[in-house]
Design an enzyme around this catalytic site. Sequence first.
Site, PDB file in Angstrom:
ATOM      1  N   CYS A  58      20.786  27.468  19.225  1.00 38.84           N
ATOM      2  CA  CYS A  58      21.409  28.625  20.050  1.00 38.84           C
ATOM      3  C   CYS A  58      22.274  29.501  18.980  1.00 38.84           C
ATOM      4  O   CYS A  58      23.086  28.832  18.474  1.00 38.84           O
ATOM      5  CB  CYS A  58      22.288  28.179  20.985  1.00 38.84           C
ATOM      6  SG  CYS A  58      22.679  29.501  22.268  1.00 38.84           S
ATOM      7  N   ASN A  83      13.510  28.535  19.264  1.00 40.95           N
ATOM      8  CA  ASN A  83      14.806  29.165  19.930  1.00 40.95           C
ATOM      9  C   ASN A  83      15.018  30.818  19.464  1.00 40.95           C
ATOM     10  O   ASN A  83      13.711  31.097  18.934  1.00 40.95           O
ATOM     11  CB  ASN A  83      16.013  28.585  19.534  1.00 40.95           C
ATOM     12  CG  ASN A  83      17.081  28.356  20.648  1.00 40.95           C
ATOM     13  OD1 ASN A  83      17.192  29.323  21.163  1.00 40.95           O
ATOM     14  ND2 ASN A  83      17.660  27.284  20.864  1.00 40.95           N
ATOM     15  N   CYS A 107      -6.846  57.324  13.618  1.00 37.88           N
ATOM     16  CA  CYS A 107      -7.496  56.455  12.669  1.00 37.88           C
ATOM     17  C   CYS A 107      -7.594  57.275  11.509  1.00 37.88           C
ATOM     18  O   CYS A 107      -7.310  56.873  10.409  1.00 37.88           O
ATOM     19  CB  CYS A 107      -9.031  55.871  12.976  1.00 37.88           C
ATOM     20  SG  CYS A 107     -10.079  57.396  13.393  1.00 37.88           S
ATOM     21  N   CYS A 112      -9.738  47.431   6.033  1.00 37.51           N
ATOM     22  CA  CYS A 112      -8.246  46.801   6.010  1.00 37.51           C
ATOM     23  C   CYS A 112      -7.947  46.494   7.457  1.00 37.51           C
ATOM     24  O   CYS A 112      -6.901  46.046   7.701  1.00 37.51           O
ATOM     25  CB  CYS A 112      -7.371  47.863   5.376  1.00 37.51           C
ATOM     26  SG  CYS A 112      -6.715  49.314   6.061  1.00 37.51           S
TER      27      CYS A 112
END
Lengths: 447, 447, 460, 460
Positions: free
Chosen positions: A138, A203, A352, A384
């Site tokens: 935490c 966490n 694109c 890519c």
Amino acid sequence: MADLTTSFLGISSPNPFWLASAPPTDKEYNVQRAFEQGWGGVVWKTLGEDPPIVNVNGPRYGAIWGPDRRLLALNNIELITDRALDTNLEEIARVKRNWPDRAMIVSLMVPCEEAPWQKILALVEQTGADGVELNFGCPHGMSERGMGSAVGQVPDYIEMVARWCKQHSKLPVIVKLTPNITDIRYPARAAKKGGADAVSLINTVSSIMSIDLDNFAPTPTIDGKGSHGGMCGPAVKPMALNMVAEIARDRETAGMPISGIGGITTWRDAAEFIALGCGNVQVCTAAMTYGFKVVKEMISGLSDWMDEKGFATIEDFRGRAAPNVTDWQYLNLNYVTKARIDQDKCISCGRCHIACEDTSHQAITSMVDGRRRFEVIDAECVGCNLCVNVCPVEDCITMEQIAGTDPRTGKPIPEEYDNWTRHPNNPMAAEKKQHAPAPVTMPDAAE
Amino acid sequence: MADLTTSFLGISSPNPFWLASAPPTDKEYNVQRAFEQGWGGVVWKTLGEDPPIVNVNGPRYGAIWGPDRRLLALNNIELITDRALDTNLEEIARVKRNWPDRAMIVSLMVPCEEAPWQKILALVEQTGADGVELNFGCPHGMSERGMGSAVGQVPDYIEMVARWCKQHSKLPVIVKLTPNITDIRYPARAAKKGGADAVSLINTVSSIMSIDLDNFAPTPTIDGKGSHGGMCGPAVKPMALNMVAEIARDRETAGMPISGIGGITTWRDAAEFIALGCGNVQVCTAAMTYGFKVVKEMISGLSDWMDEKGFATIEDFRGRAAPNVTDWQYLNLNYVTKARIDQDKCISCGRCHIACEDTSHQAITSMVDGRRRFEVIDAECVGCNLCVNVCPVEDCITMEQIAGTDPRTGKPIPEEYDNWTRHPNNPMAAEKKQHAPAPVTMPDAAE
Amino acid sequence: MNAMTDPARPDIQSGRLPAEALARGFSDLHPALEPHEVLVEADRCYFCYDAPCMQACPTSIDIPLFIREIQAGNPIGAAKTILSANILGGMCARVCPTETLCEEVCVREVAEGKPVQIGLLQRHATDLMMETGHHPFERAAPTGRRIAVVGAGPAGLSCAHRLAMLGHEVTIFEARPKLGGLNEYGIAAYKATEDFAQREVEFLLKIGGITIETGKALGRDIHLADLRRDYDAVFLGLGLAGVNALGLAEGEDQIGTRDAVAWIADLRQTADLSELPVGRRVVVIGGGMTATDAAVQAKALGAEDVTIAYRRGREQMNASPYEQEVAATRGVHLRFNLQPKRIFAEHGHVTGIELERTRIEAGKLVLTGETVTIEADQVFKAIGQSFVADGTDGEGAGIALERGRIQVDAARRTSLDGVWAGGDCIAEGEDLTVVAVEDGKIAAMDIHSALTAAERVAAE
Amino acid sequence: MNAMTDPARPDIQSGRLPAEALARGFSDLHPALEPHEVLVEADRCYFCYDAPCMQACPTSIDIPLFIREIQAGNPIGAAKTILSANILGGMCARVCPTETLCEEVCVREVAEGKPVQIGLLQRHATDLMMETGHHPFERAAPTGRRIAVVGAGPAGLSCAHRLAMLGHEVTIFEARPKLGGLNEYGIAAYKATEDFAQREVEFLLKIGGITIETGKALGRDIHLADLRRDYDAVFLGLGLAGVNALGLAEGEDQIGTRDAVAWIADLRQTADLSELPVGRRVVVIGGGMTATDAAVQAKALGAEDVTIAYRRGREQMNASPYEQEVAATRGVHLRFNLQPKRIFAEHGHVTGIELERTRIEAGKLVLTGETVTIEADQVFKAIGQSFVADGTDGEGAGIALERGRIQVDAARRTSLDGVWAGGDCIAEGEDLTVVAVEDGKIAAMDIHSALTAAERVAAE
């Protein structure tokens, strides 16, 4: 019908979906409702020493949203339970009695001394709970008091506390890890050294969700001020997957059972964590956003997918992806892809094109024969994947492996695997190609 | 009309929107297009020593999407520039000559030895560039070679390299910080000690975006394998805000100029970073998703908001939020709020109810007088804000501060500020209430 | 209220509907989006590259940018983006046939059949801007040049505003008592409610530098030769003053037969619509937007049976499918392939109309000989308007026309030196507000260039 | 093709439209969503608490859950969620008036006026399930009990499937040659294209344990008393065999006057619609879905003028606003406050209909005396159906009726021991497929309980 039961550290549950230690598991009323909807287990919200802490009386949660105000992540400045220890223990005992087939883990956080741990472990054992989870993660409120992530960021402390817990209790011990750390493998190794049975991660991530630009304060804002909190939800899933993978493929911790946490929202997220080796998963944000009923989708989704793939049990696919996580230098440099645009699916938004033209390799047309049309120019495309990621239509653009000559380089593509380790441009090139270390094998999570 | 010009380390730019060192700043062609659209400056994609590295020839980018396939985060396994050093230097010089009013920073990454740094700095100075940014953050590919985040995770190295750079160049030096670290203040302090002029943060977050459940490999997948990459985009903004705030309010680094990076998508994100003290911001994912034109919204938005608020210059609001970032124990426990639901805006989805009922405090009705209606039960509401966060309608649920008696506790709400430091439940309670340390004052970023 | 009438007499009366039904019928065709709707809708925009919507907009509004500004919480910035391309962006948001312009080509339309509601988002931003009471643009330094704009319709207003912004002094001459042109007199009331046309004119004039002269008709009160002499440039935005006739052998002049355009103008200027009479049975002749506007408004006034009779087929109608749908769903009966033959009358008043069925044969419209009679108390003609050249005969030969309207080049220059024209009165006119706005803007930019060039020449 | 006909003779003929126009007119009213549309639409669902859509669904399908399953990439799971509540979920996705059920109360409708397209998402999931060729449910262990289901409409099929799933043996008796009831014979063709009704029946029967007996009418071929004796339980899903008459003084029996229901059944069973004759001018009397279905299909067959004449006002129409809109935009003329008075005929064939205008006075429909004549070649009656009790007189007193239909309790038990009923034939019947499915499901669950209880008693 696939069998979804899991046995994590010997604790059985009808499915791998547990509720993480968090507000949804703070009270009998809530946990009761969770079990009614079908959750396989819970990690009861963290208990501490009496007197209980107090929470702020203003907003504890912050959020970021995507378009259409969809919640991307929640953040909280709530502390551990603010109810008396006895009340919690009574309720835990009663719920476990009423739902013997569900997993009941109790999260704990007491000061970093042996006596308080010994004391609280004894109390937890009496409830009939199945195990404990040590909250070392935490990142707010408690850490300023030397607990939570203040411990989780120091591997030696983790090891020490884990050892106390194993000494003073026969219950399985799960160490919950904070992601706010340079290298997640160190605390995981420490947990193992201390004798912990498993780790759970991640966490919450230390975060400030946003700044209110009218009063210039972080949100959530308490009387004009704010502090950082811990972030969870879909946004953190990639961090969590990476950390789980790091532990799963680390030689020192490989095989240690892992309970996966971090932005799990659908069956698919859960399957991904399990594919990396997790024995089960813990969920919080999805339940807090939509209510406990979301588990029904997770259960049917996982079950239907397993049926489709022919997996009879969770163990049939657990850990399958871990061997395919490798380091960059072992990736095959002779694997050449080009983007392919399915013109039937294309809606002509042109994202694109502009992503490639402005920010990448100028490998997508915007006009062909005077008409708006988006086509890949193989001689420029480096494969890519950016166009795939920015396209709003699923499967409209895909990457296709090519063989023969790469139109971009004009050079033949070797058929065999090769990597950076012996590349001529690598100043540290080895004489011979290096291969990734043999993947670590995963023992059963059931242990 | 607000004046958006900034002078960061004495480097002026017409607006605070710079493109971060990344694929969009890899070539003259791209940077030229960026400047045409109005970007205030760029950090040229990281240069290294010749021979240049090579990239994989398959997918380099991964992503996570929210509903409607909106990009929440991008991830990449691309390395530093894969083009020859000379080519880059020539282009940098030409672009700077053609666009003298824009900021031109050059990102650098060479091995951790003095000579290579000295050598490359001299070359960069000759281009006429305005400054350098040291890439200590890249979490993949280069870090395995002892560069990038492998340096950024060791404060001593940062200090050493920063010192070399200041010794061997008169250019302003910005140290780019990796978020993959336990405490961001240590590398920031090291940068300062080494004489760096500024820090920029955050670099990408180590992540695995998803696991392909058909071939059980991380995405992006290269020939069946994948490695972790660095995540950027809207999902990481909260981590970035927190780290910026940590540095801004740290006594050792307070006042050090900061260039804010991390998921900045709109003018509002930028204003938030600037409100925490950043002298400017750097953007990548938004440009890669939508093209360079997005900067137009950022410019008009920031300008219109400043006009509305009466801020004539960026300095008029820079750093205003930093003093309002505090630690949990100084938050006012006497600030009590209750949720309020605007019934006119309510669309009756009931998510507030089920979130509260299942996972929180059972403080929202689902039926009133036999009709579907969602109302807050003040006697149960702890003011946690969860209902606000899950409501799909903006401003439908708000938090309202109350005075007098809290219907939940039945106790009067004291009017004065009080906090945890002297709360009776605090085992470490002080005799007297402790106040947060006086906020650090921010000097001008202009220095 | 609807007292039984003498069946022998035509039934044309006012007050057919209770006030609330009347209000409903004339309420906003596309009510403004609620704030939540705005955010949901704006978030749907993909920020397309070189967006098709923007290409389809005659004024080239940067639609993706303004929607992104809305998304980002900056609707005022959005309004500035819109208004900088189209100063009548508020009216265009209401009256543009978006379903055949920007929204038709929206990629969301391609992908899902549901375009982003660009028009309503544009309205949201421009409404907010107008509510602020501020005008977003400032005038350039005074140029000392004076320009006459004839006609205060969309073309004239757009031209005047742009010229004023560029620093010129503008005088607008308008024949009617109010500014706005068809925005004020010609558009269906439910498309521009709450006196929007006048509010927009006020907003536009806040730029300053524009003098108004109403009640001044070209050829009557003012003369082109004088304007050319007294001003540095003249812009003609004259609209179409003529109305086509049916050319029937009988009945066209009976009481109860009217031009739809004139009737709509009356309707628009009627303060209390419960006082406007309408027939119980109305037939509208025509297939364009004026026909649907007239028919739907007749229905909204309480006409029981309203029929649009068009001589060609549904596909040939000029009214868009959306306009047709509005008419059909509001109870207008659309009938096709019916050509007017004769208007019946008794006691000098229309009682019905006889139409002859048509058919397409080898691509040509032919009559079939079969007739249909529709009983009617009122017949509206909506078969098109024409340009009336009165007053444009500047000097000598006058202004050159093309297909009956003013001939202009790409910069909206007419054949007369120093005279520009735009809007419906030019040969390329498309009877669309947004096209007229663009004409005015283009002409203004060209006038500015011409005057600036002249200045440079003079200075040399 | 449309040769000139003798104007004296009524014009009823087939082949009015070219094949492609016919195909267009009868194509899917709501075409299936494309994969991209599915994802976009599914993502709009908010996963409401105790969702209004689910409450509005007569079969209580867990709509938020199935949409979430689609979102999460598990459409087969979604189909299972749907079909477990409604085994005819595929047909209901097509024919439910979603605009007055689930989609009307969708919070997106409240918030944006645009509900999540629940029906189309349901169709997507169930279509995918049916494409797999697998049946998603398994039968429980055999109980050895036998149940007779009379009528293979939605109620009977739903009941039979659920009973089979619970392990019982079922025999379905159906009077017509095909199973499906109104799904096969009564619904407009463009709502269930590509023989969907039969494909769905096949899918449903894959559960096993169901024997089919077609051509068996109750009271003619089979008898209730025998069924009660031979089976452990009987379910009656008889539908409505009667059609209401106009009750006119003259003309109702002329050639050219038909029940719309019967005409639609003919149309549904016509393989080549170009062979189905239709009038050039058609008048449909009525205000429900059968009226709009008949009118739209008449138009789609090529009728030139199609009018729906309804005796009350638009607001009172049973056809939903959406159905009205479909009719209006496809060229059907909807006329209101017209009550049939007389059907004109020549040579025994309809030539037109005279109607009297009505008005509401003090809440009651009254005639005004004024009449209107509409010329017509065909007049379809669509003024409701009635239950025909033939064959339900089991033993002695027969089955109890209520408002002319079978009286049942909440569990769908009739007054006769061991006899359940559901669908349109019961007093609560709503003429909706989805309600009939629910009736069959409820009855099946109660039959199962009853038989199980009987077993327990027997065992004790």
